[in-house]
Design a protein around this motif. Structure first.
Motif, PDB file in Angstrom:
ATOM      1  N   SER A  63      31.993  33.233  15.386  1.00 46.95           N
ATOM      2  CA  SER A  63      32.394  32.387  16.513  1.00 46.95           C
ATOM      3  C   SER A  63      33.812  31.872  16.333  1.00 46.95           C
ATOM      4  O   SER A  63      34.603  31.825  17.285  1.00 46.95           O
ATOM      5  CB  SER A  63      31.415  31.216  16.656  1.00 46.95           C
ATOM      6  N   THR A 120      36.915  32.736  18.850  1.00 50.78           N
ATOM      7  CA  THR A 120      37.684  31.665  19.494  1.00 50.78           C
ATOM      8  C   THR A 120      39.170  31.831  19.220  1.00 50.78           C
ATOM      9  O   THR A 120      40.011  31.683  20.117  1.00 50.78           O
ATOM     10  CB  THR A 120      37.202  30.293  18.999  1.00 50.78           C
ATOM     11  N   ARG A 127      40.527  34.795  21.270  1.00 53.61           N
ATOM     12  CA  ARG A 127      40.709  34.477  22.696  1.00 53.61           C
ATOM     13  C   ARG A 127      41.971  33.666  22.921  1.00 53.61           C
ATOM     14  O   ARG A 127      42.645  33.815  23.940  1.00 53.61           O
ATOM     15  CB  ARG A 127      39.493  33.706  23.226  1.00 53.61           C
ATOM     16  N   THR A 128      42.301  32.816  21.972  1.00 52.87           N
ATOM     17  CA  THR A 128      43.475  31.953  22.124  1.00 52.87           C
ATOM     18  C   THR A 128      44.782  32.702  21.860  1.00 52.87           C
ATOM     19  O   THR A 128      45.745  32.585  22.616  1.00 52.87           O
ATOM     20  CB  THR A 128      43.365  30.742  21.172  1.00 52.87           C
TER      21      THR A 128
END
Length: 277
Positions: A39, A43, A46-47
């Motif tokens: 996870s 994250t 994605r950033t």
């Protein structure tokens, strides 16, 4: 047991019991699972549109551990107590959980139609009016305002709709108002004026109508009466309102059930000097 609310409360009770059972020697362990690492990586990707380096991933994990340490030590010191920000955040997360566990089955057309019929005022299409107004100023005319308005009404009635712009007193509001809703007219001229305007017969001068500015003589040249829309015209709004109401009802049920396990005691207090006055 098929009710999502019952399942949610049962899960809460289970977690409560597990937390108490795990408060022994193992409570000093911080376990980071592969799923949590995945996870964190997702994250980051994605950033930043790329996977983290090993050094960056170590920094992310270290930051997670610090969050966990601060949370545990803060709870142990009671820093969560009497903190309105934390209390509101906990309430928000609890309500999000119950919303997620709510029945998400789509509403039927029959349910939407019934909702529309039970709440007609929320969706009624407002009446619209287009008009011309001639202003009579009480500041300029004083005690003669009412008399002058009646004289001016007779003059206008004889002249018809098209009259010189020099007739009447000056006002910042428009002399000619295009087709507008009742609420927008009320914003400009006031509620009393807007209500009276809806009763005026089309195609003749009438009045005087009173606003917060003074008196007005009006000629209504177009009107579109309000109506109830068909479901297809407002489906998305009705569905949004209905789903939102269902969620609020679920949350209310949750609090009612939780409250049944508690006894609320309000201790007496003396009113302040300001309250006693």
């Amino acid at each position: 047991m098929r009710e999502p609310l019952v399942q949610f409360l049962a899960l809460g009770a289970l977690l409560f019991g597990v937390s108490h059972w795990g408060a022994g020697p193992a409570s000093n362990r911080i376990v980071i699972t592969p799923g949590q690492i995945d996870s964190m990586v997702a994250t980051f990707a994605r950033t930043w549109q790329r996977p983290p380096t090993q050094k960056e991933l170590k920094g992310i994990v270290d930051d997670y551990v610090r969050d966990e340490l601060a949370t545990r030590e803060g709870l142990a010191l009671g820093l969560d107590r009497d903190d309105i920000v934390i209390r509101r955040r906990l309430r928000q997360k609890l309500e999000f959980l119950i919303e997620d566990s709510s029945d998400t089955s789509p509403v039927t057309d029959a349910e939407l139609q019934a909702w529309l019929e039970r709440h007609p005022d929320q969706y009624r299409i407002e009446p619209q009016v287009a008009f011309r107004q001639v202003y009579v100023s009480p500041d300029r005319r004083g005690a003669a305002t009412e008399r002058d308005a009646k004289i001016l009404l007779a003059t206008l009635s004889a002249a018809g709709r098209d009259v010189p712009t020099s007739i009447g007193d000056s006002l910042m509001l428009p002399r000619d108002v295009d087709l507008s809703t009742r609420s927008s007219i009320a914003q400009q001229f006031g509620e009393e004026f807007a209500d009276a305007l809806l009763t005026i017969e089309r195609g003749r001068w009438a009045g005087p109508l009173r606003s917060g500015y003074g008196l007005h003589l009006v000629w209504v040249h177009a009107r579109d009466d309000g109506r109830m829309p068909a479901l297809e015209e407002v489906r998305s709004q009705v569905e949004r309102d209905m789903v939102s109401a269902r969620r609020r009802e679920r949350i209310d049920q949750m609090y009612t059930q939780m409250l049944s396990r508690y006894k609320v005691i309000m201790e007496p207090r003396r009113p302040t000097p300001d309250e006693a006055r």
